[in-house]
Write a protein that holds these residues in place. Structure first.
Motif, short mmCIF file in Angstrom:
data_model
loop_
_atom_site.label_atom_id
_atom_site.label_comp_id
_atom_site.label_asym_id
_atom_site.label_seq_id
_atom_site.Cartn_x
_atom_site.Cartn_y
_atom_site.Cartn_z
N TRP A 110 0.83 -1.20 0.00
CA TRP A 110 0.00 0.00 0.00
C TRP A 110 0.87 1.25 0.00
O TRP A 110 1.89 1.31 0.68
N ALA A 111 0.44 2.26 -0.79
CA ALA A 111 1.16 3.52 -0.88
C ALA A 111 0.74 4.46 0.24
O ALA A 111 -0.31 4.29 0.87
N ALA A 112 1.54 5.50 0.45
CA ALA A 112 1.29 6.43 1.57
C ALA A 112 0.09 7.33 1.33
O ALA A 112 -0.66 7.64 2.27
N GLY A 113 -0.10 7.79 0.09
CA GLY A 113 -1.19 8.73 -0.18
C GLY A 113 -2.42 8.03 -0.74
O GLY A 113 -2.39 6.87 -1.14
N LEU A 114 -3.53 8.78 -0.78
CA LEU A 114 -4.79 8.28 -1.33
C LEU A 114 -5.01 8.87 -2.72
O LEU A 114 -4.48 9.91 -3.07
N ARG A 115 -5.84 8.19 -3.51
CA ARG A 115 -6.15 8.67 -4.86
C ARG A 115 -7.14 9.84 -4.78
O ARG A 115 -8.15 9.76 -4.07
N LYS A 116 -6.86 10.91 -5.53
CA LYS A 116 -7.77 12.04 -5.55
C LYS A 116 -9.11 11.66 -6.17
O LYS A 116 -10.16 12.19 -5.79
N LYS A 188 3.88 10.46 -1.94
CA LYS A 188 2.55 9.88 -1.77
C LYS A 188 2.43 8.49 -2.40
O LYS A 188 1.50 7.76 -2.07
N ARG A 189 3.34 8.17 -3.29
CA ARG A 189 3.30 6.83 -3.88
C ARG A 189 4.41 5.93 -3.35
O ARG A 189 4.55 4.79 -3.80
N MET A 190 5.18 6.41 -2.38
CA MET A 190 6.12 5.53 -1.69
C MET A 190 5.32 4.59 -0.77
O MET A 190 4.18 4.89 -0.39
N PRO A 191 5.88 3.44 -0.42
CA PRO A 191 5.17 2.54 0.50
C PRO A 191 4.84 3.23 1.82
O PRO A 191 5.65 4.00 2.35
N VAL A 192 3.64 2.99 2.33
CA VAL A 192 3.28 3.52 3.63
C VAL A 192 3.89 2.62 4.71
O VAL A 192 3.96 1.39 4.54
N LEU A 193 4.35 3.21 5.80
CA LEU A 193 4.90 2.46 6.93
C LEU A 193 3.87 2.42 8.04
O LEU A 193 3.31 3.45 8.44
N GLY A 196 6.37 0.75 11.48
CA GLY A 196 7.71 0.64 10.93
C GLY A 196 7.86 -0.34 9.80
O GLY A 196 8.99 -0.59 9.35
N ARG A 197 6.76 -0.92 9.30
CA ARG A 197 6.84 -1.92 8.25
C ARG A 197 5.97 -1.55 7.05
O ARG A 197 4.93 -0.91 7.21
N MET A 198 6.41 -1.97 5.87
CA MET A 198 5.55 -1.88 4.70
C MET A 198 4.41 -2.88 4.82
O MET A 198 4.57 -3.94 5.46
N VAL A 199 3.27 -2.59 4.20
CA VAL A 199 2.09 -3.44 4.34
C VAL A 199 1.71 -4.00 2.97
O VAL A 199 1.35 -3.25 2.05
N ARG A 200 1.78 -5.31 2.82
CA ARG A 200 1.44 -5.93 1.55
C ARG A 200 -0.06 -5.85 1.29
O ARG A 200 -0.88 -6.03 2.19
N CYS A 201 -0.43 -5.60 0.04
CA CYS A 201 -1.84 -5.51 -0.33
C CYS A 201 -2.57 -6.83 -0.10
O CYS A 201 -3.77 -6.85 0.19
N ARG A 210 -7.35 1.90 5.23
CA ARG A 210 -7.68 3.27 5.63
C ARG A 210 -7.06 3.65 6.97
O ARG A 210 -6.91 4.84 7.26
N VAL A 211 -6.71 2.68 7.80
CA VAL A 211 -6.19 2.99 9.14
C VAL A 211 -4.66 3.06 9.15
O VAL A 211 -4.07 3.26 10.21
N LEU A 212 -4.03 2.96 7.99
CA LEU A 212 -2.57 2.88 7.94
C LEU A 212 -1.87 4.23 8.07
O LEU A 212 -0.66 4.28 8.26
N GLY A 213 -2.62 5.32 7.94
CA GLY A 213 -1.99 6.63 8.01
C GLY A 213 -1.31 6.98 6.70
O GLY A 213 -1.58 6.37 5.66
N GLU A 214 -0.43 7.98 6.72
CA GLU A 214 0.22 8.44 5.49
C GLU A 214 1.70 8.70 5.70
O GLU A 214 2.28 9.64 5.17
N ARG A 215 2.37 7.83 6.46
CA ARG A 215 3.79 7.98 6.70
C ARG A 215 4.57 7.24 5.61
O ARG A 215 4.57 6.00 5.58
N PRO A 216 5.24 7.94 4.69
CA PRO A 216 5.94 7.25 3.60
C PRO A 216 7.27 6.67 4.05
O PRO A 216 7.96 7.23 4.91
N ALA A 217 7.64 5.55 3.44
CA ALA A 217 8.96 4.98 3.67
C ALA A 217 10.02 5.84 2.99
O ALA A 217 9.73 6.58 2.06
N MET A 218 11.25 5.75 3.47
CA MET A 218 12.34 6.51 2.87
C MET A 218 12.71 5.97 1.50
O MET A 218 13.15 6.71 0.63
N ASN A 219 12.54 4.65 1.28
CA ASN A 219 12.81 4.06 -0.03
C ASN A 219 11.94 2.82 -0.18
O ASN A 219 11.34 2.34 0.78
N ASP A 220 11.87 2.32 -1.42
CA ASP A 220 11.01 1.16 -1.69
C ASP A 220 11.79 -0.15 -1.81
O ASP A 220 11.22 -1.19 -2.15
#
Length: 358
Positions: A110-116, A188-193, A196-201, A210-220
């Motif tokens: 899952w990515a950090a941001g939501l689709r407009k 916004k399209r980096m993996p959401v943490l 502290g972990r990326m979340v597989r779809c 929806r409960v994952l928040g919007e904290r992007p990872a530093m790298n993918d």
């Protein structure tokens, strides 16, 4: 035998939608199952007609697999209803060829941001050591790739890259090295943490995301090379399987030598025939294997047009799977075989009945 299916069997909502558990071609809100088949020139069969995939595409007035580029679809782009949306909203034309693949060391997260557009959370690609997921490879024409560029917001939301991380294996055993993919091009399209972990779809639903928040990872976690400009179908693969006059030391080797980085002996399933014209004819299919060489080309997009001209109208360039899973170009005979004798194992170019062409 598998039957055609309609978009209704694979709804697009919620994102990323559902997708068939097999390969397929899609047009006019309908999909046709596709299976690997060594007896077909393309290596793939469309059901239930039992027709070669390249012939099926030609019947629709569209380019064969050799004129298409493999693009990893790990989100909604393997959903049949999404393909129809691309046609209606962005002008996608022609059949979409979607072949399933096993992706090792890669994951849709899952990515950090939501689709407009609808507030849903999109997927993005990440390196995932030890993880294996099933995704799809869309063999796209240049025009279809331009539509994907617009859909993915190339240069803004996502980047078009070649992915060097992991391993992507088609259902026919072919390994797609350095596959094209759209990966994060913004925070916004980096993996959401989450914790502290990326979340597989595959582990969390769209609703749960929806409960994952919007904290992007530093790298993918990916090793990639970004594509600048438009890629060409001739760019991939860099390998060419030769079995006749183009082999090292044979009569036409001088055409190949300036373009070759390295050579290696190998073989390819199929049968060779004596054309009686000084060169052999390859037909794909099961068998003990046709001996030849695999050549690594320094610049396929420069070498292949020259070879297309040399081989002429009786041959067609296709991608084939070598015994070790690598994919290579080769030239197969498409003219009639009437009156031709099958060449024995261990044949030599000097055994062919007539003298080479001038």
């Amino acid at each position: 035998m598998a039957q055609p299916f309609t978009d209704e069997s694979h709804p697009a909502e919620p994102y990323p939608g559902t997708r068939p558990d097999h390969c397929f071609v899609h047009v006019d809100e309908t999909g046709w199952p596709v299976r690997p088949d060594l007896t077909m020139e393309s290596g793939w069969r469309v059901e239930p007609e039992n027709i070669d995939l390249d012939q099926w595409l030609a019947n629709h007035g569209e380019p064969p697999l050799a004129g298409r580029m493999p693009v990893l679809g790990y989100g909604s782009n393997a959903n049949p209803s999404k393909l129809t949306w691309l046609r209606e909203e962005l002008g996608l034309e022609g059949p979409a060829v979607v072949l399933r693949a096993r992706c090792e060391g890669l994951a849709a997260v899952w990515a950090a941001g939501l689709r407009k557009r609808d507030g849903q959370r999109p997927a993005t690609l990440a390196g995932a050591p030890g993880v294996t997921e099933e995704h799809s490879i869309w063999f796209a024409t240049p025009d279809q790739l331009r539509v994907l560029d617009r859909c993915e917001g190339r240069g803004l939301r996502y980047r078009l890259v070649r992915v060097h991380t992991g391993r992507v294996v088609l259902y026919n055993g072919g390994v797609i090295d350095s596959v094209l993919a759209y990966t994060a091009g913004s925070n916004k399209r980096m993996p959401v943490l989450f914790n502290g972990r990326m979340v597989r779809c595959s582990d969390v639903s769209q609703r749960g995301s929806r409960v994952l928040g919007e904290r992007p990872a530093m790298n993918d976690g990916l090793d990639v090379t970004e594509i600048h400009g438009e890629p060409s179908a001739d760019d991939w693969p860099e390998l060419l399987f030769v079995y006749g006059t183009l082999k090292p030391g044979a009569s036409a080797w001088h055409l190949m030598e300036p373009h070759v980085v390295e050579t290696e002996e190998t073989h390819l399933p199929g049968t060779l025939f004596d054309t009686g014209l000084g060169y052999p004819a390859l037909r794909p299919g099961p068998g003990l294997g046709v001996p030849g060489h695999v050549l690594r080309l320094s610049s396929p997009e420069d070498a292949l047009p020259l070879l297309d001209e040399y081989e002429g109208e009786d041959y067609r360039r296709v991608r084939v799977v070598l015994p070790d899973g690598r994919i290579a170009w080769t030239y197969i005979w498409t003219a009639a075989l009437e009156g031709m004798a099958e060449l024995p194992d261990g044949w030599d170019v000097h055994q062919i009945r007539s003298t080479p062409q001038p």
